[in-house]
Structures are given as C-alpha cells and as structure tokens.
Design a protein around this motif. Structure first.
Motif, mmCIF file in Angstrom:
data_model
loop_
_atom_site.group_PDB
_atom_site.id
_atom_site.type_symbol
_atom_site.label_atom_id
_atom_site.label_comp_id
_atom_site.label_asym_id
_atom_site.label_seq_id
_atom_site.Cartn_x
_atom_site.Cartn_y
_atom_site.Cartn_z
ATOM 1 N N LYS A 189 -36.239 30.850 -60.408
ATOM 2 C CA LYS A 189 -36.282 30.347 -59.034
ATOM 3 C C LYS A 189 -35.542 29.005 -58.960
ATOM 4 N N SER A 190 -35.484 28.454 -57.774
ATOM 5 C CA SER A 190 -34.809 27.174 -57.604
ATOM 6 C C SER A 190 -35.508 26.092 -58.442
ATOM 7 N N VAL A 191 -34.720 25.381 -59.245
ATOM 8 C CA VAL A 191 -35.265 24.370 -60.154
ATOM 9 C C VAL A 191 -35.176 22.990 -59.496
ATOM 10 N N PRO A 192 -36.311 22.334 -59.240
ATOM 11 C CA PRO A 192 -36.281 20.978 -58.666
ATOM 12 C C PRO A 192 -35.761 19.978 -59.688
ATOM 13 N N PHE A 193 -34.751 19.228 -59.315
ATOM 14 C CA PHE A 193 -34.044 18.394 -60.289
ATOM 15 C C PHE A 193 -33.903 16.967 -59.770
ATOM 16 N N ILE A 194 -34.085 15.995 -60.689
ATOM 17 C CA ILE A 194 -33.922 14.571 -60.361
ATOM 18 C C ILE A 194 -32.519 14.156 -60.786
ATOM 19 N N GLY A 195 -31.686 13.869 -59.804
ATOM 20 C CA GLY A 195 -30.294 13.509 -60.085
ATOM 21 C C GLY A 195 -30.063 12.012 -60.005
ATOM 22 N N TRP A 196 -28.782 11.648 -60.121
ATOM 23 C CA TRP A 196 -28.396 10.247 -60.115
ATOM 24 C C TRP A 196 -27.527 9.932 -58.915
ATOM 25 N N HIS A 197 -27.726 8.757 -58.348
ATOM 26 C CA HIS A 197 -27.022 8.324 -57.157
ATOM 27 C C HIS A 197 -25.716 7.629 -57.535
ATOM 28 N N ALA A 226 -18.458 11.701 -62.314
ATOM 29 C CA ALA A 226 -18.619 13.111 -62.653
ATOM 30 C C ALA A 226 -18.806 13.319 -64.151
ATOM 31 N N ASP A 227 -18.253 12.388 -64.989
ATOM 32 C CA ASP A 227 -18.387 12.543 -66.435
ATOM 33 C C ASP A 227 -19.633 11.848 -66.995
ATOM 34 N N PHE A 228 -20.485 11.315 -66.112
ATOM 35 C CA PHE A 228 -21.765 10.772 -66.526
ATOM 36 C C PHE A 228 -22.590 11.921 -67.110
ATOM 37 N N LEU A 229 -23.067 11.766 -68.346
ATOM 38 C CA LEU A 229 -23.621 12.876 -69.107
ATOM 39 C C LEU A 229 -24.707 13.664 -68.368
ATOM 40 N N PRO A 230 -25.717 13.044 -67.746
ATOM 41 C CA PRO A 230 -26.702 13.851 -67.001
ATOM 42 C C PRO A 230 -26.076 14.713 -65.917
ATOM 43 N N ASN A 231 -25.015 14.199 -65.284
ATOM 44 C CA ASN A 231 -24.333 14.997 -64.260
ATOM 45 C C ASN A 231 -23.584 16.173 -64.892
ATOM 46 N N LEU A 250 -34.364 14.527 -55.650
ATOM 47 C CA LEU A 250 -34.353 13.063 -55.644
ATOM 48 C C LEU A 250 -33.102 12.585 -56.351
ATOM 49 N N ARG A 251 -32.520 11.497 -55.854
ATOM 50 C CA ARG A 251 -31.425 10.825 -56.540
ATOM 51 C C ARG A 251 -31.837 9.383 -56.811
ATOM 52 N N VAL A 252 -31.609 8.931 -58.046
ATOM 53 C CA VAL A 252 -32.050 7.593 -58.438
ATOM 54 C C VAL A 252 -30.862 6.800 -58.989
ATOM 55 N N SER A 253 -31.064 5.500 -59.184
ATOM 56 C CA SER A 253 -30.020 4.647 -59.763
ATOM 57 C C SER A 253 -30.492 3.951 -61.030
ATOM 58 N N ALA A 307 -40.809 9.498 -61.385
ATOM 59 C CA ALA A 307 -40.772 10.740 -60.613
ATOM 60 C C ALA A 307 -41.275 11.917 -61.443
ATOM 61 N N MET A 308 -40.939 11.950 -62.717
ATOM 62 C CA MET A 308 -41.401 13.033 -63.574
ATOM 63 C C MET A 308 -42.905 12.943 -63.812
ATOM 64 N N LYS A 309 -43.426 11.730 -63.926
ATOM 65 C CA LYS A 309 -44.872 11.563 -64.078
ATOM 66 C C LYS A 309 -45.623 12.140 -62.869
ATOM 67 N N ASP A 310 -45.016 12.000 -61.699
ATOM 68 C CA ASP A 310 -45.636 12.528 -60.480
ATOM 69 C C ASP A 310 -45.231 13.975 -60.204
ATOM 70 N N LYS A 311 -44.573 14.598 -61.171
ATOM 71 C CA LYS A 311 -44.207 16.027 -61.086
ATOM 72 C C LYS A 311 -43.298 16.315 -59.897
ATOM 73 N N VAL A 312 -42.401 15.358 -59.603
ATOM 74 C CA VAL A 312 -41.451 15.543 -58.506
ATOM 75 C C VAL A 312 -40.378 16.552 -58.901
ATOM 76 N N GLY A 313 -39.938 16.497 -60.161
ATOM 77 C CA GLY A 313 -38.900 17.405 -60.612
ATOM 78 C C GLY A 313 -38.650 17.215 -62.098
ATOM 79 N N ILE A 314 -37.680 17.940 -62.624
ATOM 80 C CA ILE A 314 -37.302 17.816 -64.025
ATOM 81 C C ILE A 314 -36.136 16.849 -64.138
#
Length: 289
Positions: free
Chosen positions: A184-192, A196-201, A214-217, A225-232
C-alpha cells in the motif's frame, strides 16, 4: 655600587657566576655548566671587567669572594628564586590555558557518537575545549580557520590529512508500532529543499508507491516524527541503535553503505591538543570498520 655603564650586563656571565656562587668551587661549577675550568675562569674575569669591580681574591688556597663578590652572590640568590617562581608560574599558566580544537562535524555524528563520550575525553584532557560546528554547511578546511572535520564526503584538494574512520549503513526505519504494508502507499518523511543527489532523496526514489507525509530540514525532526509514528525515514544504523522502538525496513535498494572521513588541516595536525582529539576519534570509531 654598579656604575651607569653596567646596565647592559651580560646575563650569560651572570648565570655562570650564579652557578659558581652556589657551588663555591670553580671545578664543580664548570662541571655543572659543562665547560672547562679555564673557560669559566675567563668568563669570571670578563664579568669583573664588565662590572669594573673585583669579585674574587686569588691566593695560595684558591679563590675567595670579595665583599662585592658576596653582595653579588646575594643578589644572585634573589634572582635564582625569582627565576624559579617565574618558571613555576609559567607551568601553571600553561596547565590552565585551554587549547581549542575547532571542528566541523555532521550533526548526527556529533549528537549520537561524539558528544556522549566527551566527558571521557575531558577527563583525560581537561585543558582542551571543543568548538563544534554541526550545521549542514560543508566547511572548506583548506581556506577556513578550522582544525578538522568529520564528514561523509572525502575532499579532493587542499593541504589536508584524510583518514577513513569507518563506514555506516544508511537505511530505512519505522516505529515498530506503526502499521506498515509495502503493498500500500508508504508514508514517508522527506527533506525540504535538498539537492537531487542528497542520499535520502536518492534512496527514496527506490521506494515504490510512497507518499510524503512530511518534509523537514533537520535530522532531529525526522527522529521526532518517527517517534510519533508519522511515517518512515532514513537514518544511519548507529542512530537507529539508540532507539529500540525503531526497526529496519527491508525494501530493495533502500540502503547504502557510506564511509566516514576524518579530515585534518596539515598545520593543525602538528598541534598536541589536535593530536589528542584525533586519537580520541580513532578509538571511538575503532568498531566501525
């Protein structure tokens, strides 16, 4: 009394006289000064000439001090005591001066690996002060006033000493209580606003059917966010080990082994306090190979 022209006293001659006056014997003083008796005798004659006074009486029994000689010997005792006080004061000053090591360190390496062990480092090196920059900016050690850096990228230029400290795995993790179904759709915590070559991206593009929630900096926001089970989210394995509630998500292509580098300015690497911190880092990362 010393005459006006005697202000330019030869301190080497005076030191020889101070040693002689303490020993009382020409031969013993010469031995302590590691010179011949004849050389010491010539130097004493030169001191008498410079001071324009007689310091010794030479007779069949040897050499005796004149009244002026005794007076100069007393001044030498004061001088000897002052030199000892100055030497002690300088040693205390040296011991109390805190040497600063200026370093640029990846924030999560500083937070989860280095800072928790700094107390151990300070116990062995109480006169060293660490100044850390944990911003995301990659400092230029070759052209900026930094001593060393700990980073994931190896520099290609500059008068630098580069050493591989070890490697770590960047992987995908989730809270163990967070529902997860890769079909199913995987909830993911991305970066703001990351390149494009930033490794998590780069790794995120290997996840099929993911949805950014969610996007973070800052990496600390991923943890919260992961502690609150927002996403992986992605993190190094040494960080994941700090959180028993996080577990590895085994999806194809979503991990990467990366090297950790210690980069030191050649000029800074010669300083004892920088060497001490380098040795500390080598010990700290000894299990990362």
């Amino acid at each position: 009394m010393f005459e006006q022209e005697n202000k330019g006293m030869n301190w080497d001659l005076l030191y020889n006289y101070m040693v002689f006056s303490k020993c009382g014997k020409m031969r013993k003083a010469a031995s302590m000064l590691n010179i011949s008796v004849s050389t010491l005798s010539r130097r004493m004659e030169k001191l008498e000439s410079d001071l324009n006074m007689s310091l010794f009486r030479r007779n069949a029994n040897g050499i005796a001090f004149t009244e002026e000689g005794y007076r100069l010997a007393e001044y030498c005792k004061l001088l000897d005591g002052s030199i000892a006080e100055i030497s002690q004061a300088m040693r205390l000053t040296e011991n109390n001066i805190r040497k600063v090591v200026r370093c640029s360190i990846v924030a999560d390496i500083a937070r989860y690996l280095i800072i928790p062990h700094l107390n151990e480092f300070y116990q062995n090196n109480p006169n060293i002060l660490m100044e850390m920059d944990t911003s995301m900016q990659l400092v230029d050690l070759a052209n900026e006033d930094w001593d060393l850096a700990v980073r994931f990228s190896r520099p290609e230029r500059g008068a630098l000493i580069v050493k591989r400290l070890g490697s770590t795995r960047i992987g995908l993790y989730r809270h163990q209580e967070m529902p997860f179904d890769p079909d199913k759709s995987v909830p993911f915590i991305g970066w703001h606003k990351k390149d494009a070559d930033f490794l998590p991206n780069v790794l995120a593009r290997q996840i099929e059917n993911y949805t950014e929630v969610l996007r973070v900096s800052d990496f600390s926001e991923v943890i919260l966010a992961m502690k609150d089970k927002v996403g992986i989210g992605f993190m190094p394995d040494y960080v994941a080990k700090q959180f028993p509630q996080f577990e590895y998500v085994d999806l194809p292509g979503t991990y990467r082994d990366v090297d950790i580098w210690m980069v030191v300015r050649e000029a800074s690497a010669k300083a004892p306090h920088v060497k001490q911190f380098m040795a500390f880092l080598n010990h700290l990362f000894s299990d990362f190979n």
